[in-house]
Write an enzyme that holds these catalytic residues in place. Structure first.
Site, PDB file in Angstrom:
ATOM      1  N   SER A   1      61.742  21.814 -20.244  1.00  0.00           N
ATOM      2  CA  SER A   1      61.667  21.335 -19.314  1.00  0.00           C
ATOM      3  C   SER A   1      61.006  21.997 -17.969  1.00  0.00           C
ATOM      4  O   SER A   1      60.297  23.568 -18.145  1.00  0.00           O
ATOM      5  CB  SER A   1      63.199  22.191 -18.379  1.00  0.00           C
ATOM      6  OG  SER A   1      63.303  21.534 -17.260  1.00  0.00           O
TER       7      SER A   1
ATOM      8  N   THR B   1      70.299  17.543 -17.614  1.00  0.00           N
ATOM      9  CA  THR B   1      69.232  16.519 -18.248  1.00  0.00           C
ATOM     10  C   THR B   1      70.739  16.667 -19.509  1.00  0.00           C
ATOM     11  O   THR B   1      70.683  16.572 -20.120  1.00  0.00           O
ATOM     12  CB  THR B   1      68.028  17.934 -18.255  1.00  0.00           C
ATOM     13  OG1 THR B   1      66.794  16.610 -19.117  1.00  0.00           O
ATOM     14  CG2 THR B   1      68.078  18.304 -19.632  1.00  0.00           C
TER      15      THR B   1
ATOM     16  N   LYS C   1      74.002  13.202 -18.935  1.00  0.00           N
ATOM     17  CA  LYS C   1      74.300  12.673 -18.104  1.00  0.00           C
ATOM     18  C   LYS C   1      75.832  12.977 -17.787  1.00  0.00           C
ATOM     19  O   LYS C   1      75.468  12.689 -16.115  1.00  0.00           O
ATOM     20  CB  LYS C   1      72.745  12.442 -17.572  1.00  0.00           C
ATOM     21  CG  LYS C   1      71.591  13.020 -17.057  1.00  0.00           C
ATOM     22  CD  LYS C   1      70.377  12.665 -17.322  1.00  0.00           C
ATOM     23  CE  LYS C   1      69.513  12.909 -17.092  1.00  0.00           C
ATOM     24  NZ  LYS C   1      67.919  12.221 -16.825  1.00  0.00           N
TER      25      LYS C   1
ATOM     26  N   ASP D   1      67.695  10.219 -10.424  1.00  0.00           N
ATOM     27  CA  ASP D   1      66.173   8.968 -10.913  1.00  0.00           C
ATOM     28  C   ASP D   1      65.801   7.899 -10.251  1.00  0.00           C
ATOM     29  O   ASP D   1      64.409   7.450 -10.613  1.00  0.00           O
ATOM     30  CB  ASP D   1      66.717   8.828 -12.548  1.00  0.00           C
ATOM     31  CG  ASP D   1      67.064  10.997 -13.293  1.00  0.00           C
ATOM     32  OD1 ASP D   1      66.387  10.930 -12.971  1.00  0.00           O
ATOM     33  OD2 ASP D   1      67.739  10.769 -13.957  1.00  0.00           O
TER      34      ASP D   1
ATOM     35  N   GLY E   1      68.862   1.403 -23.516  1.00  0.00           N
ATOM     36  CA  GLY E   1      69.545   2.410 -23.843  1.00  0.00           C
ATOM     37  C   GLY E   1      69.798   4.109 -22.536  1.00  0.00           C
ATOM     38  O   GLY E   1      69.727   3.438 -21.262  1.00  0.00           O
TER      39      GLY E   1
ATOM     40  N   TYR F   1      56.587  12.299 -20.061  1.00  0.00           N
ATOM     41  CA  TYR F   1      54.910  12.918 -19.269  1.00  0.00           C
ATOM     42  C   TYR F   1      53.870  13.729 -20.138  1.00  0.00           C
ATOM     43  O   TYR F   1      53.197  14.878 -20.166  1.00  0.00           O
ATOM     44  CB  TYR F   1      55.360  13.943 -18.025  1.00  0.00           C
ATOM     45  CG  TYR F   1      57.076  14.978 -19.041  1.00  0.00           C
ATOM     46  CD1 TYR F   1      57.858  14.677 -18.335  1.00  0.00           C
ATOM     47  CD2 TYR F   1      56.315  16.441 -18.815  1.00  0.00           C
ATOM     48  CE1 TYR F   1      58.895  15.506 -18.154  1.00  0.00           C
ATOM     49  CE2 TYR F   1      57.481  16.973 -19.264  1.00  0.00           C
ATOM     50  CZ  TYR F   1      58.550  16.778 -19.237  1.00  0.00           C
ATOM     51  OH  TYR F   1      59.546  17.685 -19.422  1.00  0.00           O
TER      52      TYR F   1
ATOM     53  N   GLY G   1      55.691  10.001 -16.301  1.00  0.00           N
ATOM     54  CA  GLY G   1      56.849   9.889 -16.127  1.00  0.00           C
ATOM     55  C   GLY G   1      57.155  11.331 -15.472  1.00  0.00           C
ATOM     56  O   GLY G   1      57.643  11.710 -14.872  1.00  0.00           O
TER      57      GLY G   1
HETATM   58  P1  ATR Z   1      67.496   7.286 -24.588  1.00  0.00           P
HETATM   59  O1  ATR Z   1      68.993   7.282 -23.174  1.00  0.00           O
HETATM   60  O2  ATR Z   1      66.173   8.112 -24.850  1.00  0.00           O
HETATM   61  O3  ATR Z   1      67.334   5.569 -23.995  1.00  0.00           O
HETATM   62  P2  ATR Z   1      69.439   5.656 -26.325  1.00  0.00           P
HETATM   63  O4  ATR Z   1      70.824   5.748 -26.010  1.00  0.00           O
HETATM   64  O5  ATR Z   1      69.385   6.281 -27.994  1.00  0.00           O
HETATM   65  O6  ATR Z   1      67.818   6.693 -25.967  1.00  0.00           O
HETATM   66  O7  ATR Z   1      68.404   3.977 -26.652  1.00  0.00           O
HETATM   67  C1  ATR Z   1      67.328   3.976 -27.495  1.00  0.00           C
HETATM   68  C2  ATR Z   1      65.552   2.675 -27.006  1.00  0.00           C
HETATM   69  O8  ATR Z   1      65.017   2.697 -27.589  1.00  0.00           O
HETATM   70  C3  ATR Z   1      67.108   1.741 -26.810  1.00  0.00           C
HETATM   71  O9  ATR Z   1      66.908   0.684 -26.017  1.00  0.00           O
HETATM   72  C4  ATR Z   1      66.802   1.439 -28.176  1.00  0.00           C
HETATM   73  O10 ATR Z   1      67.103  -0.502 -29.655  1.00  0.00           O
HETATM   74  P3  ATR Z   1      68.456  -0.379 -29.377  1.00  0.00           P
HETATM   75  O11 ATR Z   1      69.416  -0.557 -28.427  1.00  0.00           O
HETATM   76  O12 ATR Z   1      68.111  -1.567 -30.285  1.00  0.00           O
HETATM   77  O13 ATR Z   1      68.951   0.659 -30.072  1.00  0.00           O
HETATM   78  C5  ATR Z   1      65.288   1.784 -28.378  1.00  0.00           C
HETATM   79  N1  ATR Z   1      64.427   1.573 -30.392  1.00  0.00           N
HETATM   80  C6  ATR Z   1      64.667   3.067 -30.718  1.00  0.00           C
HETATM   81  N2  ATR Z   1      63.981   2.551 -32.125  1.00  0.00           N
HETATM   82  C7  ATR Z   1      63.514   1.554 -31.474  1.00  0.00           C
HETATM   83  C8  ATR Z   1      62.663   1.539 -32.651  1.00  0.00           C
HETATM   84  N3  ATR Z   1      62.841   1.679 -33.621  1.00  0.00           N
HETATM   85  N4  ATR Z   1      62.499  -0.758 -32.837  1.00  0.00           N
HETATM   86  C9  ATR Z   1      62.981  -0.914 -31.234  1.00  0.00           C
HETATM   87  N5  ATR Z   1      63.283  -0.429 -30.212  1.00  0.00           N
HETATM   88  C10 ATR Z   1      63.716   1.141 -31.122  1.00  0.00           C
END
Ligand code: ATR
Length: 278
Positions: free
Chosen positions: A16, A63, A67, A103, A129, A223, A242
């Site tokens: 961090s 973090t 969260k 954020d 996500g 970042y 970022g």
């Molecule tokens: P974070 O907290 O980092 O946002 P997350 O909640 O797991 O982590 O979300 C990851 C995001 O990246 C989601 O939008 C995921 O798509 P899905 O909702 O369909 O799971 C996207 N993502 C991760 N791997 C991916 C891949 N190989 N292709 C397309 N989208 C991907």
């Protein structure tokens, strides 16, 4: 009076940058406080949050991955924190813990620096996500001209928009065709997926960027120097990573803890220096 305590709570927190730019802010303002990294596995979270009620603790940043999990452990939560469903800042008010989300403001401020007329922008967000929630709420609250979410699982994007009560946004599935047409029609692209944090995976094929306006902006929430940011820069497109968002969310947290104006330029310089060093 004892030295005040404040820190970042997460798992992991070893990398961090928050202590690197928060400590100089306390030092510059002559506030006797130490900002620390508080590595906290999930099973130790209640104990850690309880320790923030001590008189020498002024609060914390929260973090990944805590969260949302910290929310039931505090006494009050701002309207914004409740709406996003995540808090990244806790303030100790005489033993009562208040949760907030900085954020959103951090992202807005970093975007407005690059796009002062963001209300004219057509924004494409990749991903729906956890990280997308604050970004999408921030963009909707800025009143951007249009908002499109492209996600591998479209239903997740629909659910997020319903949950955040954002009407009028468009959801697209993650196909080459949809991405190609969307890229052509938008002026800002924000990568909020977890793809691209390492060099092995590219969130967008560089050829897709050919269709993107050279007056546009490409944002990646990490970042680090990601493949997306490198491809965009090579194509002559402006980029935003970022780091400014990180510093601005931290500056707002600092103001909530201290009631003082954060020395933002000093914080930004410290964060940039640390990134260049390592
Ligand atoms: P974070 O907290 O980092 O946002 P997350 O909640 O797991 O982590 O979300 C990851 C995001 O990246 C989601 O939008 C995921 O798509 P899905 O909702 O369909 O799971 C996207 N993502 C991760 N791997 C991916 C891949 N190989 N292709 C397309 N989208 C991907």
């Amino acid at each position: 009076m004892a030295t005040l305590r404040v820190g970042v709570i997460g798992d992991p927190v070893a990398h961090s940058l928050s202590p690197i730019f928060q400590q100089p802010a306390f030092d510059d303002l002559g506030i006797d406080a130490r900002y620390e990294r508080w590595h906290t596995p999930a099973d130790q979270l209640p104990e850690r949050i309880k320790s923030l009620r001590n008189p020498d603790a002024i609060g914390a940043n929260i973090t990944v991955p805590h969260k949302t999990a910290v929310m039931p452990l505090v006494d009050t939560i701002s309207d914004l924190g409740q709406r996003i469903g995540a808090i990244n800042t806790i303030i100790n008010r005489d033993g009562q813990l208040h949760g907030d989300n900085t954020d959103v403001i951090g992202f807005q401020r970093s975007l407005l620096e690059c796009r002062p007329a963001a209300e004219r922008d057509h924004v494409l967000v990749l991903g729906a996500g956890g990280a997308s929630r604050a970004i999408i709420a921030a963009l909707a609250d800025l009143g951007v001209a249009s908002l499109t979410i492209c996600n591998r699982t479209p239903a997740r994007a629909e659910a997020l928009l319903t949950d955040l009560q954002i009407p009028g946004a468009t959801v697209l599935p993650w196909t080459d065709w949809d991405l190609m047409t969307a890229i052509r029609d938008h002026s800002v692209i924000v990568n909020a997926t977890s793809i691209g944090w390492n060099d092995e995976q590219r969130v967008l094929d560089p050829a897709l960027l050919d269709a993107f306006a050279r007056t546009g902006l490409i944002v990646d929430l990490t970042y680090r120097d990601t493949p997306l940011l490198r491809d965009a820069a090579a194509a002559g497109i402006a980029t935003l990573d970022g780091l400014p968002m990180l510093v601005y969310q931290g500056a707002r947290s600092f103001e909530l803890w201290t009631g003082r104006h954060a020395p933002v330029a000093r914080m930004m310089a410290a964060a940039q220096q640390a990134r260049h060093a390592g």
